[in-house]
Scaffold this motif. Structure first.
Motif, short mmCIF file in Angstrom:
data_model
loop_
_atom_site.label_atom_id
_atom_site.label_comp_id
_atom_site.label_asym_id
_atom_site.label_seq_id
_atom_site.Cartn_x
_atom_site.Cartn_y
_atom_site.Cartn_z
N ARG A 149 0.98 -1.07 -0.01
CA ARG A 149 -0.11 0.02 0.23
C ARG A 149 0.70 1.16 -0.02
O ARG A 149 1.86 1.41 0.98
CB ARG A 149 -1.08 -0.01 1.24
CG ARG A 149 -1.93 -0.93 1.15
CD ARG A 149 -3.11 -0.91 2.32
NE ARG A 149 -3.85 -1.85 2.38
CZ ARG A 149 -4.90 -2.27 1.78
NH1 ARG A 149 -5.41 -1.32 0.40
NH2 ARG A 149 -5.66 -3.06 1.89
N GLY A 150 0.31 2.20 -0.67
CA GLY A 150 1.34 3.21 -1.13
C GLY A 150 2.19 3.26 -2.10
O GLY A 150 3.05 4.23 -2.22
N GLY A 151 2.42 1.96 -2.61
CA GLY A 151 3.27 1.88 -3.71
C GLY A 151 4.68 0.96 -3.19
O GLY A 151 4.86 1.13 -2.14
N HIS A 199 -6.21 -4.23 -10.93
CA HIS A 199 -4.73 -3.85 -10.41
C HIS A 199 -3.89 -4.10 -11.64
O HIS A 199 -3.07 -3.15 -11.93
CB HIS A 199 -4.62 -4.45 -9.22
CG HIS A 199 -3.20 -4.01 -8.76
ND1 HIS A 199 -3.29 -3.65 -7.38
CD2 HIS A 199 -2.01 -3.83 -9.16
CE1 HIS A 199 -1.87 -3.04 -6.92
NE2 HIS A 199 -1.22 -3.25 -7.90
N HIS A 200 -3.99 -5.15 -12.29
CA HIS A 200 -3.04 -5.70 -13.56
C HIS A 200 -3.66 -5.94 -14.63
O HIS A 200 -4.82 -7.04 -14.57
CB HIS A 200 -1.98 -6.76 -12.92
CG HIS A 200 -1.09 -6.58 -11.93
ND1 HIS A 200 -0.11 -5.39 -11.91
CD2 HIS A 200 -0.98 -7.14 -10.63
CE1 HIS A 200 0.47 -5.44 -10.54
NE2 HIS A 200 -0.16 -6.23 -9.82
N PRO A 255 -3.38 0.50 -9.71
CA PRO A 255 -3.83 0.29 -8.24
C PRO A 255 -4.98 0.99 -7.56
O PRO A 255 -4.87 2.20 -8.03
CB PRO A 255 -2.70 0.36 -7.47
CG PRO A 255 -1.47 0.50 -8.70
CD PRO A 255 -1.93 1.04 -9.69
N ALA A 256 -5.96 0.39 -7.14
CA ALA A 256 -7.15 0.93 -6.66
C ALA A 256 -6.62 1.37 -5.01
O ALA A 256 -6.99 0.82 -4.06
CB ALA A 256 -8.16 0.18 -6.41
N ASP A 257 -5.75 2.21 -4.91
CA ASP A 257 -4.89 2.85 -3.78
C ASP A 257 -5.22 4.32 -3.80
O ASP A 257 -4.63 4.93 -4.57
CB ASP A 257 -3.54 2.52 -3.77
CG ASP A 257 -2.83 2.85 -2.50
OD1 ASP A 257 -3.37 3.60 -1.69
OD2 ASP A 257 -1.64 2.17 -2.40
N PRO A 292 -5.63 11.75 -6.77
CA PRO A 292 -6.67 12.53 -6.11
C PRO A 292 -8.03 11.73 -6.12
O PRO A 292 -8.21 10.73 -7.06
CB PRO A 292 -6.84 13.77 -7.00
CG PRO A 292 -5.39 13.70 -7.59
CD PRO A 292 -5.07 12.47 -8.01
N PRO A 293 -8.83 12.14 -5.50
CA PRO A 293 -10.48 11.40 -5.43
C PRO A 293 -10.91 11.49 -6.81
O PRO A 293 -10.84 12.62 -7.34
CB PRO A 293 -11.11 12.13 -4.44
CG PRO A 293 -10.16 12.76 -3.46
CD PRO A 293 -8.96 13.17 -4.25
N GLY A 294 -11.61 10.42 -7.28
CA GLY A 294 -12.14 10.44 -8.67
C GLY A 294 -11.18 10.51 -9.77
O GLY A 294 -11.56 10.83 -10.88
N CYS A 295 -9.97 9.96 -9.54
CA CYS A 295 -8.91 9.87 -10.60
C CYS A 295 -8.21 8.46 -10.49
O CYS A 295 -8.42 8.07 -9.66
CB CYS A 295 -7.84 11.09 -10.39
SG CYS A 295 -8.57 12.75 -10.90
#
Length: 495
Positions: free
Chosen positions: A221-223, A325-326, A359-361, A366-369
């Protein structure tokens, strides 16, 4: 306490530095770039964050063992989570396959997508790959290996040698074992995990999909860069001197072995042990002037460099229905891709396979991006005899082409692009020192190449190789294994 210099702050070098420092050595890491991590890079802009290197973690136990051996609990430092499905594949005929995180569920997914007994064929293939993993996993990948004799020593008999079958290719295995051409294409895809051509990659590398499916696909998480940051923090806690912006121009040797290194600013650091976490070809050709290195230098010149990658970082407004994700989107003909990359006249692939990591992270955009990392396999940067990726207009034209291909395969994001950044093989060469931007150093094309990369112990006493271009190879888990091997060869301080 003895002095050790580690040349290069990629993940293999950092992992080796951590183990050596925990063993009592006084360690200095010299990294030419402004930050450590090597190919495990990151890019941040306008609230978007992208991993610019590895986007998948397999065998996380290797890093848990590394942190435990150096006095820390990795799971207290980073959040490692499963990726499920591990990947979604789309084939040229429109077939879609979502490969589950759990190995036991994979055959049913193939059967549902392809039918015709594809699931049972894949199950049998992975059962055989499991046996191969028993032969080349712990016995080979986590131990020193120096030449064919060492490799054959691990084969306990003719049956083991026949199972490894270095004369067979991954493509040949697919043709013999898998009826459906889409299942064969899926197997071929794993050759690119080693930067190679499935038509020349030894069949033993069928262990790659087995490892991914047996031990799972994981994300931090976070990359994934968080893993590298945690390792750098570990070095600081262990007292390692980590110096960035420090380019090594020579590794100095004498009759007794290595003496130390010389930096671009003229500074010299004396050390009886040097670990080179740089591309092996660069080490032998550019950093060393020692007659003992002639044989490995000649051997490297006979190898074929691995493929490189052309990357788009896409900042997108809005979200994608059915996110994944992939994602991999295949062309109709796969061979043309490898002909373009490894053929006599290298060129950008006209109709490439496209890989998308999204990734859905919420920490990454930003939100919505969405923040998309888009990769296509590419020939390395070679202005003299191949592709000059710095040629005016080439990168922009090819970026447009990749977006067109995405649209043609049902994923049109062109009207959602807030901005894009392009990373070519020339950029990877500049940023990491990888010759031509070859992601994995040398390819595994050919029966000797897959398990016989440059040895970790060089012919110069006190000089060792760690990282993706040395044994056992490239990728996050393997470079950590190379670090473990080297630390074992050096031994604890005072040994």
């Amino acid at each position: 306490m003895s002095a050790v210099v580690v040349v290069g702050g990629g993940m293999g070098g950092l992992a080796c530095a951590a183990r050596l420092a925990a063993g009592g050595h006084r360690v200095t890491v010299l990294e030419r770039s402004a930050s450590c991590g090597g190919k495990l890079g990151t890019h941040t802009r306008d609230g978007f964050t992208f991993d610019t290197g590895p986007s998948l973690l397999t065998l996380p136990s290797v890093y848990r063992e590394l942190f435990a051996a150096t006095g820390a609990d990795l799971d207290e430092l980073v959040d490692i989570v499963p990726v499920d499905p591990a990947c979604r594949y789309r084939f040229a005929d429109g077939t879609e396959l979502a490969v589950p995180h759990e190995r036991a569920a994979v055959p049913d997914a193939l059967e549902a997508a392809f039918g015709g007994g594809a699931g049972q064929e894949w199950r049998r293939l992975m059962c055989d790959a499991e046996r191969l993993w028993g032969l080349v996993g712990e016995p080979v990948l986590r131990r020193p290996l120096n030449g064919t004799r060492d490799l054959l020593r691990h084969a306990k008999g003719v049956r083991d040698l026949m199972a490894i079958a270095p004369w067979r290719t991954l493509r040949g295995t697919g043709r013999r074992r898998l009826t459906d051409p889409r299942a064969r294409m899926l197997l071929d895809r794993y050759a690119t995990y080693a930067g190679s051509d499935p038509r020349r990659l030894p069949a033993v590398l069928s262990v790659v999909p087995f490892v991914e499916q047996e031990f799972g696909a994981w994300y931090v998480r976070g990359g994934l860069r968080r893993l590298g940051d945690a390792l750098v923090d570990r070095l600081v806690a262990l007292g390692v001197d980590v110096r960035t912006g420090a380019e090594v121009t020579a590794i100095e040797t004498g009759p007794a072995g290595v003496r130390g290194v010389r930096l671009a600013d003229g500074e010299r650091l004396a050390a009886p042990v040097v670990v080179a976490n740089a591309d092996a070809a660069h080490v032998y050709d550019d950093l060393l002037d020692d007659p003992r290195t002639r044989r490995p230098r000649r051997a490297l010149r006979r190898t074929q460099p691995s493929l490189a990658g052309f990357v788009l970082l896409l900042a997108l407004r809005g979200t994608t229905p059915g996110p994944s994700h992939h994602r991999v989107l295949f062309p109709a003909g796969y061979d043309a891709e490898f002909d373009a990359i490894f053929g006599r006249c290298p060129r950008p692939v006209e109709d490439p396979t496209v890989y998308v990591c999204a990734p859905a992270d919420p920490q990454l955009h930003p939100p919505g991006c969405e923040a998309w990392f888009v990769l296509v396999n590419a020939p390395r940067h070679d202005p003299a005899a191949g592709v000059d990726w710095t040629a005016p207009g080439l990168a922009e034209r090819y970026a447009d082409r990749v977006l067109e291909i995405l649209a043609a395969r049902g994923v049109d994001v062109r009207d959602r692009v807030l901005w894009r950044e392009i990373r070519t093989p020339a950029d990877l060469e500049h940023d990491t020192g990888a010759p031509g931007g070859a992601i994995y150093g040398s390819s595994s094309n050919g029966p000797r190449a897959a398990l016989l990369r440059p040895a970790n112990a060089t012919p110069v006493p006190g000089l060792y190789l760690a990282g993706g271009s040395a044994h056992p190879g490239g990728g996050l888990p393997l470079v950590a294994m190379s670090a473990e091997i080297v630390a074992g060869l050096v031994g604890p301080a005072g040994a």
